[in-house]
Design a protein around this motif. Sequence first.
Motif, PDB file in Angstrom:
ATOM      1  N   TYR A  98       4.571  10.079  -7.340  1.00 20.21           N
ATOM      2  CA  TYR A  98       5.540  10.233  -8.431  1.00 20.21           C
ATOM      3  C   TYR A  98       4.826  10.502  -9.762  1.00 20.21           C
ATOM      4  O   TYR A  98       5.227  11.389 -10.525  1.00 20.21           O
ATOM      5  N   LEU A  99       3.773   9.744 -10.041  1.00 20.36           N
ATOM      6  CA  LEU A  99       3.026   9.940 -11.286  1.00 20.36           C
ATOM      7  C   LEU A  99       2.338  11.299 -11.315  1.00 20.36           C
ATOM      8  O   LEU A  99       2.199  11.914 -12.378  1.00 20.36           O
ATOM      9  N   LEU A 100       1.902  11.772 -10.143  1.00 23.71           N
ATOM     10  CA  LEU A 100       1.331  13.114 -10.071  1.00 23.71           C
ATOM     11  C   LEU A 100       2.370  14.157 -10.459  1.00 23.71           C
ATOM     12  O   LEU A 100       2.081  15.107 -11.204  1.00 23.71           O
ATOM     13  N   LEU A 159       0.831  -1.208   0.000  1.00 19.96           N
ATOM     14  CA  LEU A 159       0.000   0.000   0.000  1.00 19.96           C
ATOM     15  C   LEU A 159       0.864   1.257   0.000  1.00 19.96           C
ATOM     16  O   LEU A 159       0.556   2.228  -0.697  1.00 19.96           O
ATOM     17  N   PHE A 160       1.950   1.242   0.775  1.00 19.56           N
ATOM     18  CA  PHE A 160       2.816   2.423   0.789  1.00 19.56           C
ATOM     19  C   PHE A 160       3.492   2.613  -0.567  1.00 19.56           C
ATOM     20  O   PHE A 160       3.630   3.745  -1.041  1.00 19.56           O
ATOM     21  N   THR A 161       3.917   1.529  -1.195  1.00 17.02           N
ATOM     22  CA  THR A 161       4.546   1.631  -2.514  1.00 17.02           C
ATOM     23  C   THR A 161       3.569   2.177  -3.540  1.00 17.02           C
ATOM     24  O   THR A 161       3.940   2.995  -4.395  1.00 17.02           O
ATOM     25  N   VAL A 162       2.323   1.750  -3.464  1.00 17.56           N
ATOM     26  CA  VAL A 162       1.297   2.282  -4.373  1.00 17.56           C
ATOM     27  C   VAL A 162       1.119   3.786  -4.149  1.00 17.56           C
ATOM     28  O   VAL A 162       1.016   4.568  -5.104  1.00 17.56           O
ATOM     29  N   PHE A 163       1.108   4.198  -2.882  1.00 13.94           N
ATOM     30  CA  PHE A 163       1.005   5.630  -2.575  1.00 13.94           C
ATOM     31  C   PHE A 163       2.204   6.393  -3.123  1.00 13.94           C
ATOM     32  O   PHE A 163       2.066   7.478  -3.692  1.00 13.94           O
ATOM     33  N   MET A 164       3.395   5.847  -2.945  1.00 13.64           N
ATOM     34  CA  MET A 164       4.611   6.478  -3.435  1.00 13.64           C
ATOM     35  C   MET A 164       4.569   6.652  -4.953  1.00 13.64           C
ATOM     36  O   MET A 164       4.906   7.713  -5.494  1.00 13.64           O
TER      37      MET A 164
END
Length: 397
Positions: free
Chosen positions: A23-25, A14-19
């Motif tokens: 980044y994509l933003l 979940l944290f990696t998905v948030f990270m």
Amino acid sequence: MGSSKTHELRNRILFTVFMLAVYLLGKSILLYGVDTSDRSGMNGQYMVTMMFSGDRYHNTLMALGIMPYINASLLVQIITAFRSSDARAKISKQRSDRWMFITTVVIAAFMAVIQSADVSLLPGAGPETIVRGVVMLEMFAGAMITYFLCMKNEDLGVGASMPIILVNILTSLAGSISANHFFRYPRLMVVCAVVVAATVFMENSIIKIPLQRVSIHNIHADQNYMAYKRNPVGIMPVMFATVAFVIPRYFVRMLTLIFPENVRLAEIRKDMVMTKPEGIAIYLVIVVVLSVAFSFIMLNPMESARQLQRNGDSIIGVYAGEKTKKYLVSLVWRLSLVSGLLQAAGMALSLIMVLRGEVSLPLAMMPSSAMILVSIICSTAQEIASYRRYDAYKFFF
């Protein structure tokens, strides 16, 4: 007394998905005053480094991408590896992180200055000097955001910086496959398939060196061994060869900014590309050299031999001390050289097609992208498996 599970794997994913979302933003935020219709950045240099940079045309907040972070990481590892074992033992995590931060700041600032000088600006954006200064600061800020994301993901997520590289590779592959009609080139497809199969084998194959440990005398004594992968440092040589290949170009570009009237510097910069035999030869040599160099730096067979002798352990059939050192040095040398030559050969097959005019450079970079992609997937899968095993334990309290 109850039991509880840590859900370590779920929390880290979940944290990696948030990270990655952050980044994509950042990749969607355009730099101030940059002409987004200019596609001149889509040349050989940027195609080589596109897997590490934040965007294809270098016109978003993540223009520098992950390159400052991985370069800083490599430099810190090299500096640490050359220190004695006692000196390395005294290096705390805080001190190592401080070195990483300082090195990343220096590299990001240097790259921001050079990269900002290459972007095209909109006519009505404002005074050129001020706009380029703003662009430089935005690029630097994006690189530092990426640095903090990677550092946090190393502690709380999965794969450290690998998910960002994975996203960049997938983005570049998708664009290259659709824009360059990848499936119309059966020879290149065969090369990619062979490279993928070889990388999977090398990533998941190890050589076991049986050990005799003086402290273990039970039924498991014959199961002690040192393990070396067949490609000792994975895909690092291919990843950093692309970086090492363009570092001289950055310095030449800096010199052209200082001496804009120097025709010779302009010619040298134009010739430093991977569409010419000289450039290809240099790139392939860098891959092999880095494979050997990284293997000795990261594995340090001389130190391994000293540690075995210090602990009273030995390799079965090999005398401790000098004989063990020679054995491990020879083994690391063979493994790294073969691995580097195989990786270079996979790249050479596609780059020769560029010289013959059969494929474009973006397509020729497919094998290297495939190698890195497969390597990241294999290492991430192994890390996820370790966290899954951790979650399998039930803690009682």
